[in-house]
Design an enzyme around this catalytic site. Sequence first.
Site, PDB file in Angstrom:
ATOM      1  N   LEU A   1      38.803  40.354  22.997  1.00  0.00           N
ATOM      2  CA  LEU A   1      38.604  39.906  24.377  1.00  0.00           C
ATOM      3  C   LEU A   1      37.226  39.262  24.461  1.00  0.00           C
ATOM      4  O   LEU A   1      36.204  39.942  24.334  1.00  0.00           O
ATOM      5  CB  LEU A   1      38.724  41.095  25.327  1.00  0.00           C
ATOM      6  CG  LEU A   1      40.056  41.860  25.220  1.00  0.00           C
ATOM      7  CD1 LEU A   1      40.020  43.135  26.058  1.00  0.00           C
ATOM      8  CD2 LEU A   1      41.238  40.988  25.627  1.00  0.00           C
ATOM      9  N   ASN A   2      37.217  37.939  24.630  1.00  0.00           N
ATOM     10  CA  ASN A   2      35.970  37.161  24.507  1.00  0.00           C
ATOM     11  C   ASN A   2      35.700  36.339  25.766  1.00  0.00           C
ATOM     12  O   ASN A   2      35.225  35.221  25.694  1.00  0.00           O
ATOM     13  CB  ASN A   2      36.086  36.243  23.268  1.00  0.00           C
ATOM     14  CG  ASN A   2      34.804  35.500  22.978  1.00  0.00           C
ATOM     15  OD1 ASN A   2      33.719  36.076  22.997  1.00  0.00           O
ATOM     16  ND2 ASN A   2      34.901  34.203  22.729  1.00  0.00           N
TER      17      ASN A   2
ATOM     18  N   GLY B   1      40.308  39.470  34.780  1.00  0.00           N
ATOM     19  CA  GLY B   1      40.377  40.734  34.043  1.00  0.00           C
ATOM     20  C   GLY B   1      41.254  40.619  32.814  1.00  0.00           C
ATOM     21  O   GLY B   1      42.069  39.707  32.671  1.00  0.00           O
TER      22      GLY B   1
ATOM     23  N   LYS C   1      26.672  47.337  25.777  1.00  0.00           N
ATOM     24  CA  LYS C   1      26.675  46.805  27.147  1.00  0.00           C
ATOM     25  C   LYS C   1      25.262  46.540  27.655  1.00  0.00           C
ATOM     26  O   LYS C   1      25.071  45.738  28.562  1.00  0.00           O
ATOM     27  CB  LYS C   1      27.358  47.808  28.103  1.00  0.00           C
ATOM     28  CG  LYS C   1      28.775  48.202  27.719  1.00  0.00           C
ATOM     29  CD  LYS C   1      29.749  47.076  27.931  1.00  0.00           C
ATOM     30  CE  LYS C   1      31.180  47.512  27.639  1.00  0.00           C
ATOM     31  NZ  LYS C   1      32.106  46.363  27.577  1.00  0.00           N
TER      32      LYS C   1
END
Length: 504
Positions: A109-110, A218, A392
Site C-alpha cells: 500500500l503506497n 482508504g 510512523k
Amino acid sequence: MSLTVAALTRGAMTEFEQKLRQQHEESMHAELEALLATAGRAEAEVSRKDFSGFKNLFHRFLQVKGPSVEWAKINRPPEDSIQPYEKIKAKGLPNNITETLNKLVVVKLNGGLGTSMGCKGPKSLISVRNENTFLDLTVQQIEHLNKTYNADVPLVLMNSFNTDEDTKKILQKYSHHRVKIHTFNQSRYPRINKESLLPIATNMGMTGENAEAWYPPGHGDIYASFHNSGLLDNLLAEGREYMFVSNIDNLGATVDLFILHHLICQPADKRCEFIMEVTDKTRADVKGGTLIQYEDHLRLLEIAQVPKAHVDEFKSVTKFKIFNTNNLWISLSAIKRLQERNSMDLEIIVNPKTLDGGLNVIQLETAVGAAIKSFNNAMGVNVPRSRFLPVKTSSDLLLVMSNLYSLDAGSLTMSKKREFLTTPHVKLGSSFTKVQDFLTRFENIPDMLELDHLTVSGDVTFGKNVSLKGTVIIIANHGDRIDIPAGAMLENKIVSGNLRILDH
C-alpha cells in the site's frame, strides 16, 4: 433543508427523511456528472469508474442507522479461528518452494505521503536505514527471495494520485533488479462539504482552489481498483493465487513461507481465502483494530465503530488481546468473484477534516481488513511482534536506524545481543518530528541495546557514540538547550535544565 451528518446517525427513517436522502443522492449524482463534463475523454473514463464506487459508498452512507455494530452481539472469536503462528510453522515448508512462491504476488500500500514526518512526496521514498528507502528495502527483500529460490514473485504497488508520478520516476532505478514491478492507482474521490453533503470540487482539476477537493479513499479501495485496473486478471492468467498485502512502512511485513504454505496446501473445498496477521496488544496498541465473532462471521472491529460508552472496554488488553497488523493474505480468485458479484460490504469510515480555509468536510473511507467477513474460511494468525514494525514517526525511525536491528537482504532482524524481545519505548518531542530536524540532532544513532525507555523533549542534541541504558529522560525546558557529549553513557538518568553533560 440540509440533512447533516448528525441527522444520519439516528434510528429508523421517517418518510420525510427518506425523501430528503433521495434528494441528496440525486443532487450528488448531478454534481458528479457536472464534474465529469470538465474532464478530458481519457480522464473521464477513469473517473467514471471511480465515481461509480463513490456513488455506492455515498448511497450506503445515507442509509446509515446508527453504529455499524451492536455491542451486545459481539463475541470472542472461536479458538480455532485465530491460530498461533507456531502451529502454522509446525507444518513445515513446502516441498517445492519455487512452485509455491510463483503462486504469490506481493502488494504494498503506497498511497501515503511523508507529511507527518515533514517530508514531501511519497512516504515510501524516505530513507530509513543505511540510505535505503522503504521501497529499496521492499525490492531487496523480493529480489532476495527470487534469487534464493529461482522464483518470480512480482511486486505490485497501489499508488494514489498523490504518489503515482514520483513513484514511477523512481522505479526506473530497479530495471536491472530481479523483480517485476507493477503499479495501479487507487480511486480519487471528492471531499464532501459537511453541511451540504455535496462535493467541494468545482472541476476535475487538482490545482488551485481544487487542490484540497480530492482524496484517496482508504486502503479498502484496493479490491475495486485492483479489479478495475485489469492487473488482477493478468496475474490470475499467470497462475497467481494469493496476494500478500501490507503497508509499505511496516518493515516487519516480509513474505513468510510458512503462512504461504499453509494457504496453498489446504484441500480445495476447505481452502482459506483470507488470513489476517494479528499480534498481541501492548499498551501502545490499544487503538488497533481487533478480530471479533459477529453474526457467525469473523469480523474486524475498528475503534471508529465502537460506541463511546464502550471505548475503554475496547482499549482493554485483557478483553481484546490481539490487534490487526494489516498484513493480509488474500485469494485473488476470491477477490474477482466478490467484485463481480458486488458482494463485498465494507463498513464505512466517516473521516472528518477541517481544510486550511476552515471548511469542514468529510471523507468516506474503507479499510482493507474489513473485507475479512466476506471471504470463505477466513482466519487470523497470531504472529510474533517482529512482523509488526511500522515507521510512523521519528521515534519509530530512531529504533529502526539503531543497533537494535541488523539489516540483511532488505529485512530487519532484532539483534541477538539484545536480552529482551520487546523494543524500547521511545518518545521524541516536537523538535524531532521532521526527519531533517531529527537527523541534525544526532551525530550518529546512540547505542540502544540495553535501553528500556527514552523520553526526549526540547532542544536536545546527541554527540557521537552515546550509549543509552535502562530508563533515560532528557528534558530541555523552553529557552534551554542540552547537548549530550560524544561518548556519554546515560543509564537510568533524568536530565533537565540547561547544560552540557561532562564525559563520564
